[in-house]
Design an enzyme around this catalytic site. Sequence first.
Site, PDB file in Angstrom:
ATOM      1  N   ASN A  68      44.193  47.361  41.871  1.00 35.80           N
ATOM      2  CA  ASN A  68      43.166  47.558  42.894  1.00 35.80           C
ATOM      3  C   ASN A  68      43.514  46.732  44.141  1.00 35.80           C
ATOM      4  O   ASN A  68      43.534  45.493  44.105  1.00 35.80           O
ATOM      5  CB  ASN A  68      41.809  47.140  42.310  1.00 35.80           C
ATOM      6  CG  ASN A  68      40.667  47.383  43.267  1.00 35.80           C
ATOM      7  OD1 ASN A  68      40.731  47.022  44.431  1.00 35.80           O
ATOM      8  ND2 ASN A  68      39.616  48.004  42.763  1.00 35.80           N
ATOM      9  N   LYS A 125      40.978  44.062  45.308  1.00 32.79           N
ATOM     10  CA  LYS A 125      41.012  42.846  44.484  1.00 32.79           C
ATOM     11  C   LYS A 125      42.238  41.999  44.835  1.00 32.79           C
ATOM     12  O   LYS A 125      42.139  40.781  44.980  1.00 32.79           O
ATOM     13  CB  LYS A 125      41.105  43.214  42.992  1.00 32.79           C
ATOM     14  CG  LYS A 125      39.874  43.810  42.362  1.00 32.79           C
ATOM     15  CD  LYS A 125      40.132  43.945  40.853  1.00 32.79           C
ATOM     16  CE  LYS A 125      39.054  44.699  40.125  1.00 32.79           C
ATOM     17  NZ  LYS A 125      39.354  44.843  38.689  1.00 32.79           N
ATOM     18  N   ASP A 162      38.165  41.952  35.487  1.00 33.26           N
ATOM     19  CA  ASP A 162      37.364  43.147  35.251  1.00 33.26           C
ATOM     20  C   ASP A 162      36.011  42.908  35.891  1.00 33.26           C
ATOM     21  O   ASP A 162      35.391  41.860  35.685  1.00 33.26           O
ATOM     22  CB  ASP A 162      37.209  43.462  33.767  1.00 33.26           C
ATOM     23  CG  ASP A 162      36.779  44.911  33.585  1.00 33.26           C
ATOM     24  OD1 ASP A 162      37.581  45.809  33.913  1.00 33.26           O
ATOM     25  OD2 ASP A 162      35.636  45.166  33.163  1.00 33.26           O
ATOM     26  N   SER A 163      35.576  43.852  36.681  1.00 34.22           N
ATOM     27  CA  SER A 163      34.371  43.613  37.471  1.00 34.22           C
ATOM     28  C   SER A 163      33.594  44.905  37.646  1.00 34.22           C
ATOM     29  O   SER A 163      34.066  45.984  37.299  1.00 34.22           O
ATOM     30  CB  SER A 163      34.758  43.019  38.828  1.00 34.22           C
ATOM     31  OG  SER A 163      35.865  43.704  39.377  1.00 34.22           O
ATOM     32  N   GLY A 189      35.446  49.409  47.234  1.00 35.77           N
ATOM     33  CA  GLY A 189      34.491  49.749  46.180  1.00 35.77           C
ATOM     34  C   GLY A 189      33.079  49.953  46.713  1.00 35.77           C
ATOM     35  O   GLY A 189      32.850  50.719  47.657  1.00 35.77           O
ATOM     36  N   HIS A 218      31.171  37.231  43.489  1.00 32.75           N
ATOM     37  CA  HIS A 218      31.476  37.107  42.061  1.00 32.75           C
ATOM     38  C   HIS A 218      32.945  36.716  41.844  1.00 32.75           C
ATOM     39  O   HIS A 218      33.250  35.797  41.115  1.00 32.75           O
ATOM     40  CB  HIS A 218      31.138  38.443  41.386  1.00 32.75           C
ATOM     41  CG  HIS A 218      31.735  39.666  42.067  1.00 32.75           C
ATOM     42  ND1 HIS A 218      31.798  39.800  43.427  1.00 32.75           N
ATOM     43  CD2 HIS A 218      32.319  40.787  41.565  1.00 32.75           C
ATOM     44  CE1 HIS A 218      32.378  40.948  43.734  1.00 32.75           C
ATOM     45  NE2 HIS A 218      32.702  41.564  42.614  1.00 32.75           N
ATOM     46  N   ARG A 219      33.850  37.421  42.547  1.00 29.94           N
ATOM     47  CA  ARG A 219      35.288  37.151  42.371  1.00 29.94           C
ATOM     48  C   ARG A 219      35.679  35.817  42.995  1.00 29.94           C
ATOM     49  O   ARG A 219      36.450  35.050  42.413  1.00 29.94           O
ATOM     50  CB  ARG A 219      36.107  38.302  42.980  1.00 29.94           C
ATOM     51  CG  ARG A 219      37.628  38.163  42.823  1.00 29.94           C
ATOM     52  CD  ARG A 219      38.328  39.456  43.161  1.00 29.94           C
ATOM     53  NE  ARG A 219      37.838  40.542  42.329  1.00 29.94           N
ATOM     54  CZ  ARG A 219      36.932  41.448  42.751  1.00 29.94           C
ATOM     55  NH1 ARG A 219      36.467  41.442  43.990  1.00 29.94           N
ATOM     56  NH2 ARG A 219      36.493  42.382  41.927  1.00 29.94           N
TER      57      ARG A 219
END
Length: 191
Positions: free
Chosen positions: A9, A12, A69-70, A150, A175-176
């Site tokens: 991705n 990411k 993984d998200s 996304g 979050h990441r």
Amino acid sequence: MKIALATTNIGKIKEFKELLTPLNFSIITKQEAGITQEFKETGNSFTENAQIKAKALFQLLHMPTIADDSGLEVDALNGRPGIYSARYSKEGTDYANNQKLLKEMENIKDRRARFVCAICFINSKGKVFNILKTVQGEIARNIKGTGGFGYDPLFLYNGVRFSDIKIDAKNKVSHRGKCIKDLILNIKNWI
Ligand code: ITT
């Protein structure tokens, strides 16, 4: 230090490189390592799927490895799309996923949602470490913004879309970003 990154991705990858490259971590993506095989996400949680991807790449490259993984959990949809965020629409593209979410949320007042990110780090000896972080927000009523990837054009953090802020600003609260910061804090002990 060289670390393999088990993601294809592009969004990411940019976020990982933004935080890790200045700290002298050299990130080698799955694609850069010449790995074309797809790792099947057969787990029942973000953490399980991150581990599956990290272990699969570690077995091929035998070097420190990170996998992410998200996904997006929407309260009014009982946590959907959750671990199926990438495969939410039939097409599975960011565009189709966002369109489907907007449609499903059309008449829903409760817009609360969160992004969840699980990072799995495997050290050179094969020891596994897990991190899980979230960021709380709301689903907008239309798609806007040109940045991010996304579901960013639909995700409002404090009323501002993730697609309307710069990558470093997103990494500070996302979050990441939180997972990567936790990884940076711990990596010396985990190596
Ligand atoms: P890899 O498995 O190769 O890492 P992927 O895109 O398939 O790539 P996931 O299975 O973890 O990754 O799916 C995550 C999906 O959740 C991703 O496709 C996005 O649509 C969404 N997502 C995760 N983090 C996001 C973020 O920071 N901003 C917007 N959308 C995000």
